[in-house]
Design an enzyme around this catalytic site. Structure first.
Site, PDB file in Angstrom:
ATOM      1  N   HIS A 257      -1.833   2.026 -10.990  1.00  0.00           N
ATOM      2  CA  HIS A 257      -0.542   2.317 -11.739  1.00  0.00           C
ATOM      3  C   HIS A 257      -0.213   1.666 -13.192  1.00  0.00           C
ATOM      4  O   HIS A 257      -0.962   0.506 -13.381  1.00  0.00           O
ATOM      5  CB  HIS A 257       0.487   1.722 -10.773  1.00  0.00           C
ATOM      6  CG  HIS A 257       0.497   0.293 -10.196  1.00  0.00           C
ATOM      7  ND1 HIS A 257       1.287  -0.162  -9.402  1.00  0.00           N
ATOM      8  CD2 HIS A 257      -0.103  -0.571 -10.974  1.00  0.00           C
ATOM      9  CE1 HIS A 257       0.861  -1.358  -9.289  1.00  0.00           C
ATOM     10  NE2 HIS A 257       0.028  -1.865 -10.248  1.00  0.00           N
ATOM     11  N   ASN A 258       0.326   2.379 -13.934  1.00  0.00           N
ATOM     12  CA  ASN A 258       0.762   1.890 -15.285  1.00  0.00           C
ATOM     13  C   ASN A 258      -0.499   2.005 -16.211  1.00  0.00           C
ATOM     14  O   ASN A 258      -0.413   1.360 -17.220  1.00  0.00           O
ATOM     15  CB  ASN A 258       1.310   0.620 -15.341  1.00  0.00           C
ATOM     16  CG  ASN A 258       2.607   0.237 -14.540  1.00  0.00           C
ATOM     17  OD1 ASN A 258       3.292   1.290 -14.186  1.00  0.00           O
ATOM     18  ND2 ASN A 258       2.807  -1.069 -13.818  1.00  0.00           N
TER      19      ASN A 258
END
Length: 354
Positions: A257-258
């Protein structure tokens, strides 16, 4: 090898036309009207097929070749045997790839399982979804509420597009792929079994164990991206996960994620990138490399296969090893380790001989 079962031969392209298409120079104009209709490795190419050579180690095979034509760098043109047409190219493999896109266009995208057009009767498309003209949704595919899909895109059998997702034009979402919480640009290919936009791996310690952290970001995939089979890309936690324009991701890669990946990067099979890491433009990452979280990998970096990256990598660097370090040091350490191992082996053998 029987290739005609899955990729029927082309009707043929003249070498003069092929040279123009690939930016190559035909060494002998007498071959201008010769036609080639297929591709093959240099070891077994026939007189209707084209191949390529990039390195000196393949010269013995070239000298025995019966290919119709071969892409070669200028330094090897005199090694091409009589009867084989030489196409001089600064980057023979690139020229060969361009030729392949013309000779075997069906191999340039993910394969389809059916010949259906439009929305198949066995597909499920929510009434609130918006599909432009010429979208194909095959049997067993699902398109969720409020999804938007652009002209010329194929949603193959068994693929699932989640609510609110947007997919651009001329994309191919292969069979069994799933797309959630994602915005996709144009000319994107997702191969079978790709998983995009599921929640990222985020937990916070609490008095009763691990507490799940909500993942409310998106995945943004820009134009011309290709993602290999069974790769997984998690949606962002609070920010977005971003895959930049033109980036190519191999099979079985994990993107946390991210993570933000720049334009025109290459990630080879089984690479793993932990959350919130930023990767610049033009980065090349070898197979099974692991990259820690919250790091920055600069533009143009090259990471060797099996690298373990635990710190930021400056732009333009070439690193390898575990932990990853500048390539010169890594190769020196590897050579020293081999020397020590070889030395011990010799001592042991000498003792046994006594």
């Amino acid at each position: 090898m029987d290739t005609t079962r899955f990729f029927p031969p082309h009707e043929g392209i003249t070498l003069s036309d092929l040279a123009g298409l690939c930016g190559a120079e035909l060494a002998d104009p007498a071959f201008a009207d010769r036609r080639v209709s297929g591709l093959a490795p240099i070891s077994r190419a026939g007189n209707s097929e084209i191949t390529f050579l990039t390195s000196r180690k393949s010269l013995p095979q070239l000298r025995e070749s019966h290919a119709g034509a071969v892409f070669v760098p200028s330094r090897f043109v005199n090694e091409v045997p009589v009867g084989v047409a030489a196409l001089i190219a600064a980057a023979p493999q690139t020229a060969f790839a361009i030729a392949g896109s013309a000779l075997v266009p069906a191999a340039m995208t993910a394969s389809r399982l059916t010949g259906e057009t439009g929305v198949a009767s066995g597909a499920i498309v929510d009434p609130s979804a918006r599909l432009e003209n010429d979208v194909i949704v095959e049997t067993g595919a699902i398109v969720g509420a409020g999804a938007e899909i652009g002209r010329g895109t194929v949603i193959a059998a068994g693929a699932a597009i989640g609510p609110g997702c947007r997919i651009g034009r001329d994309c191919h979402i292969a069979h069994g792929a799933t797309v959630q919480h994602t915005l996709i640009g144009n000319n994107v290919i997702l191969h079978p079994g790709v998983r995009i936009g599921q929640d990222g791996f985020g937990y916070a310690p609490g008095p009763r164990g691990l507490v799940k952290v909500p993942q409310i970001g998106r995945v943004i995939i820009q134009d011309q991206v290709e993602i290999g089979a069974n790769t997984t890309i998690d949606r962002g936690a609070l920010d977005d996960t971003v895959i930049g324009e033109g980036t190519k991701i191999d099979n079985q890669v994990q993107i946390g994620h991210n993570v933000r990946i720049g334009r025109h990067c290459v990630l080879v099979a089984k690479v793993a990138v932990a959350g919130s890491t930023t990767i610049g433009n033009g980065v090349m990452i070898g197979g099974a490399a692991g990259i820690g979280g919250h790091l920055t990998i600069g533009d143009g970096v090259q990471l060797a296969a099996l690298s373990g990256v635990a710190c930021d990598v400056p732009a333009g660097a070439r690193w390898g090893g575990q932990p990853a370090r500048p390539m010169r040091g890594f190769l020196r350490d590897a050579a020293d380790a081999n020397a020590r191992a070889f030395g011990k082996a010799k001592v042991k053998k000498s003792g046994e001989d006594q």
